[in-house]
Write a protein that holds these residues in place. Structure first.
Motif, short mmCIF file in Angstrom:
data_model
loop_
_atom_site.label_atom_id
_atom_site.label_comp_id
_atom_site.label_asym_id
_atom_site.label_seq_id
_atom_site.Cartn_x
_atom_site.Cartn_y
_atom_site.Cartn_z
N MET A 106 0.43 -1.37 0.01
CA MET A 106 -0.18 0.12 0.13
C MET A 106 0.91 1.22 -0.33
O MET A 106 -0.24 2.54 -0.05
CB MET A 106 -1.33 -0.08 1.67
CG MET A 106 0.06 0.07 2.51
SD MET A 106 -1.22 -0.48 3.70
CE MET A 106 -1.24 -2.05 3.79
N HIS A 107 2.16 0.89 -0.61
CA HIS A 107 2.61 2.27 0.25
C HIS A 107 4.08 2.49 -0.95
O HIS A 107 4.72 1.69 -1.27
CB HIS A 107 3.88 2.33 1.67
CG HIS A 107 2.83 2.51 2.58
ND1 HIS A 107 2.12 2.78 3.54
CD2 HIS A 107 2.84 1.12 3.91
CE1 HIS A 107 2.01 2.31 3.49
NE2 HIS A 107 2.16 2.08 4.59
N TRP A 108 3.90 3.78 -1.54
CA TRP A 108 4.64 3.90 -2.54
C TRP A 108 6.09 4.33 -2.00
O TRP A 108 5.44 5.49 -1.32
CB TRP A 108 3.77 5.12 -3.63
CG TRP A 108 3.15 4.42 -4.26
CD1 TRP A 108 1.40 4.55 -4.63
CD2 TRP A 108 3.51 3.27 -5.57
NE1 TRP A 108 0.87 2.95 -5.33
CE2 TRP A 108 1.53 2.72 -5.99
CE3 TRP A 108 3.79 3.11 -6.04
CZ2 TRP A 108 1.54 1.65 -6.96
CZ3 TRP A 108 4.06 1.72 -7.28
CH2 TRP A 108 2.44 1.33 -7.34
N CYS A 109 7.21 4.72 -2.99
CA CYS A 109 8.53 5.61 -2.39
C CYS A 109 8.91 5.87 -3.66
O CYS A 109 8.69 5.18 -4.53
CB CYS A 109 9.05 4.23 -1.68
SG CYS A 109 8.47 3.20 0.00
N MET A 110 9.91 6.68 -3.42
CA MET A 110 10.28 7.12 -4.42
C MET A 110 11.81 7.48 -4.58
O MET A 110 12.31 7.64 -3.54
CB MET A 110 10.13 8.24 -5.55
CG MET A 110 10.04 9.67 -4.47
SD MET A 110 9.26 11.24 -4.79
CE MET A 110 9.13 12.12 -3.12
N ASN A 111 12.54 6.96 -6.13
CA ASN A 111 14.18 7.16 -6.00
C ASN A 111 14.77 7.95 -6.88
O ASN A 111 14.30 8.48 -8.00
CB ASN A 111 14.51 5.52 -5.75
CG ASN A 111 14.20 4.94 -4.71
OD1 ASN A 111 15.15 4.69 -3.97
ND2 ASN A 111 13.00 4.37 -4.90
N ALA A 112 16.14 8.58 -6.57
CA ALA A 112 16.21 9.13 -7.99
C ALA A 112 17.49 8.20 -8.52
O ALA A 112 18.35 7.91 -7.30
CB ALA A 112 17.08 10.94 -7.73
N VAL A 113 17.16 7.49 -9.89
CA VAL A 113 18.13 6.96 -9.78
C VAL A 113 19.82 7.37 -10.30
O VAL A 113 19.50 8.74 -11.02
CB VAL A 113 17.82 6.48 -11.33
CG1 VAL A 113 18.71 5.35 -12.20
CG2 VAL A 113 16.29 5.80 -11.07
#
Length: 217
Positions: A106-113
């Motif tokens: 249920m949890h989205w997480c974001m990264n910078a490649v």
DNA sequence: AGGATGATTCTCT
DNA sequence: GAGAATCATCCTT
């Protein structure tokens, strides 16, 4: 201190949205891919103080990055540790893209490649100081205190309306982007990463000490 | 085809 | 501090 409608007391947390010296959220230069194509821990440190902007339904939401974590190189805690899969494929692509994943169902997480193409490394964006579009963030986050709007990787994604639909987005593009100009960062603290089981000793979590918007006070 | 597993958050004690 | 929620993905039959 200010009072919320509910009567709770909380610190005044937000910079004025149009403070002198802040760049235009719409037109200011974005960080080029070359910024991300460097050592991942360096990118993680230098992302602190940058402004992340989200265009959502014609509205601009933004926050100052106050907490990051580096994943890679040679990192048993990284999604990329066991090689490329469908989920982590964006990590192995060109730098300066957004890698978004779902965890705990249920949890989205974001990264910078980060790093050159073919190398699976990234910087997890763990917390933001809300800067613009706070009404939308409050709406997206269900009316929690402002200090908690973006104080965690999944909270930040929820506040900004970032989901798997943004996986692979160009961070120099128009949907989600990070500005080149940096707000002053006095100090950077480094410590162990949060919520991982492997390589727990590596001090690859970076944050702006004293910020009320980091995921742990 | 099925089971195990989370780079989390929230709620309760 | 502990436990639940909840599911795409990955790895093993």
């Amino acid at each position: 201190m200010t009072r919320t409608q509910e009567g709770r007391s909380e610190e005044r947390v937000c910079r004025p949205a149009h403070a002198p010296g802040l760049p235009s959220l719409r037109t200011a230069a974005r960080l080029p891919a070359a910024f991300y194509e460097r050592e991942t821990t360096t990118v993680a440190r230098e992302l602190l103080g940058r402004i992340l902007v989200r265009r959502l339904e014609g509205e601009l939401l933004a926050g100052v990055i106050v907490e990051t974590e580096a994943y890679g190189p040679d990192d048993p805690a990284s999604h990329a540790w066991r090689g490329e899969t469908r989920r982590n494929a964006v990590m192995f692509g060109p730098p300066g893209r957004l890698y978004v994943y779902l965890t705990y169902g249920m949890h989205w997480c974001m990264n910078a490649v980060t790093g050159p193409p073919g190398i699976g490394e990234a910087v997890l964006i763990r917390a933001l100081e809300p800067l613009a579009g706070l009404e939308a963030m409050r709406r997206n986050r269900g009316g929690v205190p402002d200090r908690l709007l973006c104080s965690g990787p999944a909270r930040a994604c929820q506040a900004l309306g970032i989901t798997g639909a943004e996986n692979g987005a160009d961070l120099a593009g128009d949907a989600v982007y990070i500005l080149e100009e940096r707000v002053p960062v006095e100090r950077v603290a480094a410590g162990p990463r949060i919520g991982i089981r492997h390589a727990v000793e590596r001090p690859w979590r970076f944050h702006i000490p004293g910020s009320p918007h980091v995921s742990r006070r």
